[in-house]
Design a protein around this motif. Structure first.
Motif, PDB file in Angstrom:
ATOM      1  N   MET A 125       0.830  -1.205   0.000  1.00  0.00           N
ATOM      2  CA  MET A 125       0.000   0.000   0.000  1.00  0.00           C
ATOM      3  C   MET A 125       0.868   1.260   0.000  1.00  0.00           C
ATOM      4  O   MET A 125       0.598   2.203  -0.698  1.00  0.00           O
ATOM      5  N   SER A 126       1.958   1.255   0.831  1.00  0.00           N
ATOM      6  CA  SER A 126       2.812   2.428   0.921  1.00  0.00           C
ATOM      7  C   SER A 126       3.532   2.672  -0.381  1.00  0.00           C
ATOM      8  O   SER A 126       3.706   3.814  -0.796  1.00  0.00           O
ATOM      9  N   SER A 127       3.924   1.594  -1.100  1.00  0.00           N
ATOM     10  CA  SER A 127       4.599   1.776  -2.390  1.00  0.00           C
ATOM     11  C   SER A 127       3.656   2.361  -3.414  1.00  0.00           C
ATOM     12  O   SER A 127       4.035   3.178  -4.253  1.00  0.00           O
ATOM     13  N   ALA A 128       2.376   1.947  -3.359  1.00  0.00           N
ATOM     14  CA  ALA A 128       1.388   2.512  -4.281  1.00  0.00           C
ATOM     15  C   ALA A 128       1.155   3.978  -3.998  1.00  0.00           C
ATOM     16  O   ALA A 128       0.983   4.798  -4.904  1.00  0.00           O
ATOM     17  N   ALA A 129       1.165   4.331  -2.705  1.00  0.00           N
ATOM     18  CA  ALA A 129       0.944   5.730  -2.330  1.00  0.00           C
ATOM     19  C   ALA A 129       2.066   6.609  -2.843  1.00  0.00           C
ATOM     20  O   ALA A 129       1.868   7.776  -3.167  1.00  0.00           O
ATOM     21  N   CYS A 130       3.283   6.002  -2.937  1.00  0.00           N
ATOM     22  CA  CYS A 130       4.414   6.786  -3.402  1.00  0.00           C
ATOM     23  C   CYS A 130       4.288   7.142  -4.874  1.00  0.00           C
ATOM     24  O   CYS A 130       4.897   8.088  -5.349  1.00  0.00           O
ATOM     25  N   LEU A 131       3.476   6.326  -5.628  1.00  0.00           N
ATOM     26  CA  LEU A 131       3.323   6.570  -7.054  1.00  0.00           C
ATOM     27  C   LEU A 131       2.252   7.598  -7.353  1.00  0.00           C
ATOM     28  O   LEU A 131       2.113   8.057  -8.479  1.00  0.00           O
ATOM     29  N   LEU A 132       1.430   7.913  -6.363  1.00  0.00           N
ATOM     30  CA  LEU A 132       0.327   8.842  -6.556  1.00  0.00           C
ATOM     31  C   LEU A 132       0.577  10.101  -5.746  1.00  0.00           C
ATOM     32  O   LEU A 132       1.206  10.067  -4.699  1.00  0.00           O
ATOM     33  N   SER A 133       0.039  11.238  -6.251  1.00  0.00           N
ATOM     34  CA  SER A 133       0.164  12.489  -5.515  1.00  0.00           C
ATOM     35  C   SER A 133      -1.035  12.681  -4.610  1.00  0.00           C
ATOM     36  O   SER A 133      -2.075  12.022  -4.770  1.00  0.00           O
ATOM     37  N   GLU A 134      -0.937  13.633  -3.692  1.00  0.00           N
ATOM     38  CA  GLU A 134      -2.017  13.906  -2.752  1.00  0.00           C
ATOM     39  C   GLU A 134      -3.263  14.418  -3.462  1.00  0.00           C
ATOM     40  O   GLU A 134      -4.388  14.242  -2.995  1.00  0.00           O
ATOM     41  N   ASP A 135      -3.078  15.025  -4.661  1.00  0.00           N
ATOM     42  CA  ASP A 135      -4.218  15.565  -5.401  1.00  0.00           C
ATOM     43  C   ASP A 135      -5.239  14.492  -5.784  1.00  0.00           C
ATOM     44  O   ASP A 135      -6.433  14.775  -5.963  1.00  0.00           O
ATOM     45  N   HIS A 136      -4.757  13.248  -5.925  1.00  0.00           N
ATOM     46  CA  HIS A 136      -5.668  12.160  -6.292  1.00  0.00           C
ATOM     47  C   HIS A 136      -6.610  11.775  -5.150  1.00  0.00           C
ATOM     48  O   HIS A 136      -7.571  11.034  -5.357  1.00  0.00           O
ATOM     49  N   PHE A 137      -6.341  12.213  -3.947  1.00  0.00           N
ATOM     50  CA  PHE A 137      -7.121  11.784  -2.782  1.00  0.00           C
ATOM     51  C   PHE A 137      -7.731  12.981  -2.057  1.00  0.00           C
ATOM     52  O   PHE A 137      -7.882  12.977  -0.848  1.00  0.00           O
ATOM     53  N   LEU A 138      -8.043  14.015  -2.832  1.00  0.00           N
ATOM     54  CA  LEU A 138      -8.705  15.184  -2.270  1.00  0.00           C
ATOM     55  C   LEU A 138     -10.182  15.174  -2.671  1.00  0.00           C
ATOM     56  O   LEU A 138     -10.536  14.967  -3.844  1.00  0.00           O
ATOM     57  N   CYS A 139     -11.017  15.442  -1.697  1.00  0.00           N
ATOM     58  CA  CYS A 139     -12.453  15.565  -1.945  1.00  0.00           C
ATOM     59  C   CYS A 139     -12.721  16.887  -2.636  1.00  0.00           C
ATOM     60  O   CYS A 139     -12.238  17.945  -2.178  1.00  0.00           O
ATOM     61  N   SER A 140     -13.467  16.879  -3.734  1.00  0.00           N
ATOM     62  CA  SER A 140     -13.715  18.106  -4.494  1.00  0.00           C
ATOM     63  C   SER A 140     -14.692  19.038  -3.804  1.00  0.00           C
ATOM     64  O   SER A 140     -14.883  20.174  -4.229  1.00  0.00           O
ATOM     65  N   ILE A 141     -15.331  18.551  -2.736  1.00  0.00           N
ATOM     66  CA  ILE A 141     -16.273  19.394  -1.995  1.00  0.00           C
ATOM     67  C   ILE A 141     -15.561  20.115  -0.851  1.00  0.00           C
ATOM     68  O   ILE A 141     -15.594  21.341  -0.751  1.00  0.00           O
ATOM     69  N   CYS A 142     -14.847  19.354   0.017  1.00  0.00           N
ATOM     70  CA  CYS A 142     -14.148  19.988   1.168  1.00  0.00           C
ATOM     71  C   CYS A 142     -12.696  20.326   0.860  1.00  0.00           C
ATOM     72  O   CYS A 142     -12.024  20.998   1.647  1.00  0.00           O
ATOM     73  N   LEU A 143     -12.214  19.827  -0.306  1.00  0.00           N
ATOM     74  CA  LEU A 143     -10.832  20.094  -0.747  1.00  0.00           C
ATOM     75  C   LEU A 143      -9.797  19.612   0.246  1.00  0.00           C
ATOM     76  O   LEU A 143      -8.700  20.170   0.367  1.00  0.00           O
ATOM     77  N   PHE A 155      -1.851   9.035   3.311  1.00  0.00           N
ATOM     78  CA  PHE A 155      -1.492  10.444   3.115  1.00  0.00           C
ATOM     79  C   PHE A 155      -1.653  11.252   4.398  1.00  0.00           C
ATOM     80  O   PHE A 155      -0.891  12.180   4.657  1.00  0.00           O
ATOM     81  N   ARG A 156      -2.677  10.912   5.218  1.00  0.00           N
ATOM     82  CA  ARG A 156      -2.840  11.606   6.501  1.00  0.00           C
ATOM     83  C   ARG A 156      -1.633  11.355   7.402  1.00  0.00           C
ATOM     84  O   ARG A 156      -1.135  12.253   8.069  1.00  0.00           O
ATOM     85  N   GLN A 157      -1.213  10.083   7.462  1.00  0.00           N
ATOM     86  CA  GLN A 157      -0.049   9.751   8.294  1.00  0.00           C
ATOM     87  C   GLN A 157       1.209  10.473   7.804  1.00  0.00           C
ATOM     88  O   GLN A 157       2.038  10.931   8.592  1.00  0.00           O
ATOM     89  N   SER A 158       1.330  10.547   6.475  1.00  0.00           N
ATOM     90  CA  SER A 158       2.481  11.266   5.910  1.00  0.00           C
ATOM     91  C   SER A 158       2.448  12.739   6.298  1.00  0.00           C
ATOM     92  O   SER A 158       3.464  13.342   6.646  1.00  0.00           O
ATOM     93  N   ALA A 159       1.244  13.351   6.232  1.00  0.00           N
ATOM     94  CA  ALA A 159       1.106  14.765   6.612  1.00  0.00           C
ATOM     95  C   ALA A 159       1.408  14.960   8.088  1.00  0.00           C
ATOM     96  O   ALA A 159       2.042  15.942   8.492  1.00  0.00           O
ATOM     97  N   LEU A 160       0.961  13.995   8.922  1.00  0.00           N
ATOM     98  CA  LEU A 160       1.244  14.087  10.355  1.00  0.00           C
ATOM     99  C   LEU A 160       2.731  13.974  10.625  1.00  0.00           C
ATOM    100  O   LEU A 160       3.282  14.673  11.478  1.00  0.00           O
ATOM    101  N   LYS A 161       3.406  13.101   9.864  1.00  0.00           N
ATOM    102  CA  LYS A 161       4.846  12.929  10.045  1.00  0.00           C
ATOM    103  C   LYS A 161       5.595  14.223   9.706  1.00  0.00           C
ATOM    104  O   LYS A 161       6.551  14.605  10.364  1.00  0.00           O
ATOM    105  N   LYS A 162       5.090  14.885   8.631  1.00  0.00           N
ATOM    106  CA  LYS A 162       5.711  16.173   8.285  1.00  0.00           C
ATOM    107  C   LYS A 162       5.518  17.191   9.394  1.00  0.00           C
ATOM    108  O   LYS A 162       6.388  18.003   9.689  1.00  0.00           O
ATOM    109  N   ALA A 163       4.329  17.172   9.989  1.00  0.00           N
ATOM    110  CA  ALA A 163       4.054  18.128  11.071  1.00  0.00           C
ATOM    111  C   ALA A 163       4.920  17.847  12.282  1.00  0.00           C
ATOM    112  O   ALA A 163       5.216  18.741  13.067  1.00  0.00           O
ATOM    113  N   LEU A 164       5.303  16.555  12.436  1.00  0.00           N
ATOM    114  CA  LEU A 164       6.116  16.164  13.586  1.00  0.00           C
ATOM    115  C   LEU A 164       7.578  15.950  13.187  1.00  0.00           C
ATOM    116  O   LEU A 164       8.273  15.126  13.774  1.00  0.00           O
ATOM    117  N   GLU A 165       8.050  16.687  12.179  1.00  0.00           N
ATOM    118  CA  GLU A 165       9.410  16.479  11.685  1.00  0.00           C
ATOM    119  C   GLU A 165      10.443  16.964  12.712  1.00  0.00           C
ATOM    120  O   GLU A 165      10.160  17.761  13.600  1.00  0.00           O
TER     121      GLU A 165
END
Length: 541
Positions: free
Chosen positions: A1-19, A77-87
């Protein structure tokens, strides 16, 4: 799953309503994905089933199910964002004081705990009742230095009167009557001062760059002068060497010519004598043959002719006068010396013209003059008087020796001046250091800060060097030139009219300012009454 996430950008997993990244993502029949709450709320408000993306209508509200695949990807992607926040805290950032090992970047600092916390370790301050009352601020390092030790409050003020930082309680108590401003205001003032200091530093840097250029230029000039002096020296000495070699060749040729003439005379005489020897031996043989003859008539007839033809040359008159070689070398050396003297005289003339380019306008300083010295109004002449003037005994004045200094002083470079000494039987001129003693009886020597030349008894020229150096001059100077090269440690004296060097102090170590020094010495009842005169330098170049 993590390798697949590396091939995709965060834009692919954004809700078009709440962005934002999907939360409980669902897929509707048209294939578009939305957060479950977002699409449900959208349909509730619009009261119709329509895709917000493609605008397709649905007659019947679709049953919504969470798309587990997209949900897991969004979670990544959430975990990745959290990791960045806790860098990890980087350079210039405040680290968490609680983290062990890798210290994460702090998000808040506590003024009560005097510690900084990352998002994880800050949670207790947000949940524990007792910790909720603590004061949290944006992350700051060195909290202990920022908090008032007396009131445990952040120091946000600055007392200009005492030049110290203070908290609000300090400002209201011991600094109540003082000029207190916000730290930000004082900081802005300090920044302005720092800006001015930075400009000063920049000016200092530019000055040093200019000085480096100046020094390099001086080094280049020095090298150029050294190269020219070397070339001139090589040319002159090569010419002198050639002249010496030519003189030697001529001397040898002259001696060889005399020797060859003598050898020729000897050879000629020897040839004549050898011919006579041969003739005599022939006649001797004839006589011997005749003496053994039994023909008495032939013997008598031949005797007279043989006896009469003997050689008559007087050998005592045959001699070869030996050539005189005495004085040949002396005459050659005298001729060489004359030529060398002429060339040396030209070199000295050139050297004198060179140093005259550094001429300075020297004026006598009355504040240094001994009370028995008389100075001209223009400060160019000094003579001795038997009567002392009533003058203040200031530190600069000579109290015992009849000396006066020039007003000018020199602590670098080269300088030259000339002094007329005509009609004087005694004088003392040169340079002295500003720190040399001027009171009481003095010893004139380089060790005491005096580099001077002296005339005494009318014809004795002495360099005062301790021990004194008695000089032998070809003529009595009427005008003396004084040249100083401060950096080279050189003081030279010239006979200006003869264009000759009198004496040089070399290897001097100057540390103070140098002043031209003049002493007309005592007038000796009028015998030495002529003044010393500072002459104008006339360079013919």
């Amino acid at each position: 799953m993590s390798s697949a996430a590396c091939l995709l950008s965060e834009d692919h997993f954004l809700c078009s309503i709440c962005l934002d990244v999907f939360t409980s993502p669902v897929t509707i029949p048209c294939g578009h994905n939305f957060c479950k709450n977002c699409i449900t709320e959208n349909w509730r408000i619009n009261r119709k089933g329509q895709c917000p993306m493609c605008k397709k209508f649905f007659d019947k509200m679709p049953e919504l199910h969470v798309n587990t695949f997209i949900s897991e990807m969004a979670s990544q992607f959430r975990q990745s964002a959290l990791k960045k926040a806790l860098e990890e805290a980087g350079l210039g950032e405040v680290p968490c004081d609680v983290c062990i090992g890798v210290r994460l970047k702090a998000s808040k600092s506590c003024l009560v705990c005097l510690a900084s916390y990352c998002e994880t370790h800050l949670e207790r301050h947000q949940t524990v009742a007792g910790l909720k009352r603590h004061t949290l601020i944006d992350p700051l390092d060195n909290l202990e230095d920022r908090v008032c030790t007396k009131h445990n409050k952040l120091m946000e003020l600055f007392c200009k009167t005492d030049q110290v930082c203070a908290c609000q309680f300090c400002a209201e108590s011991e600094h109540a009557t003082h000029d207190v401003v916000l730290l930000e205001e004082e900081s802005e003032g300090k920044k302005t001062e720092l800006g001015k200091t930075e400009e000063e530093f920049q000016q200092l840097i530019q000055q040093r760059h200019l000085k480096i250029q100046e020094l390099r230029h001086a080094a280049n000039l020095s090298k150029g002068a050294a190269d020219k002096e070397t070339a001139d020296g090589v040319q002159v000495l090569a010419a002198l060497t050639q002249f010496v070699e030519t003189g030697l060749s001529e001397l040898i040729e002259q001696i060889n010519k005399k020797q060859k003439n003598t050898a020729k005379q000897v050879g000629d005489f020897i040839g004549e004598l050898e011919q006579e020897i041969s003739e005599l031996m022939r006649r001797k043989a004839e006589l011997k043959q005749l003496s053994g003859s039994k023909d008495h008539l032939h013997l008598i007839q031949s005797f007279s002719s043989l006896n009469a033809s003997r050689p008559t040359k007087d050998l005592t008159n045959i001699s070869v006068p030996l050539p005189s070689y005495e004085g040949t070398v002396a005459r050659a050396v005298a001729s060489l010396k004359e030529t060398l003297d002429n060339r040396i005289e030209k070199l000295l003339e050139a050297e004198l013209k060179r140093v005259q380019r550094f001429a300075v306008d020297v004026v006598l300083d009355p504040d240094t003059a001994h009370p028995k010295l008389i100075l001209s109004d223009d400060g160019k002449q000094v003579s001795h008087s038997d009567e002392a003037k009533d003058l203040p005994d200031n530190p600069e004045r000579f109290s015992f020796c009849v000396i006066v200094l020039g007003k000018q002083s020199f602590s670098s470079g080269k300088f030259y001046y000339e002094v007329e000494v005509k009609d004087k039987t005694k004088w003392d001129i040169g340079v002295i250091s500003s720190s040399a003693s001027r009171k009481g009886e003095l010893t004139s020597s380089p060790e005491c800060g005096y580099w001077t030349l002296q005339l005494r008894n009318g014809n004795e020229y002495v360099a005062l060097a301790d021990p004194d150096v008695l000089l032998s001059l070809r003529s009595q100077p009427q005008k003396v030139g004084v040249f100083v090269d401060y950096e080279d440690g050189l003081v030279s004296f010239y006979d200006v009219e003869a264009a000759d060097i009198i004496y040089s102090f070399t290897g001097c170590s100057f540390t103070d300012k140098l002043h031209p020094s003049f002493s007309p010495c005592f007038n000796d009842g009028g015998d030495n009454s002529a003044p010393l005169r500072i002459a104008a330098v006339h360079n013919t170049d």
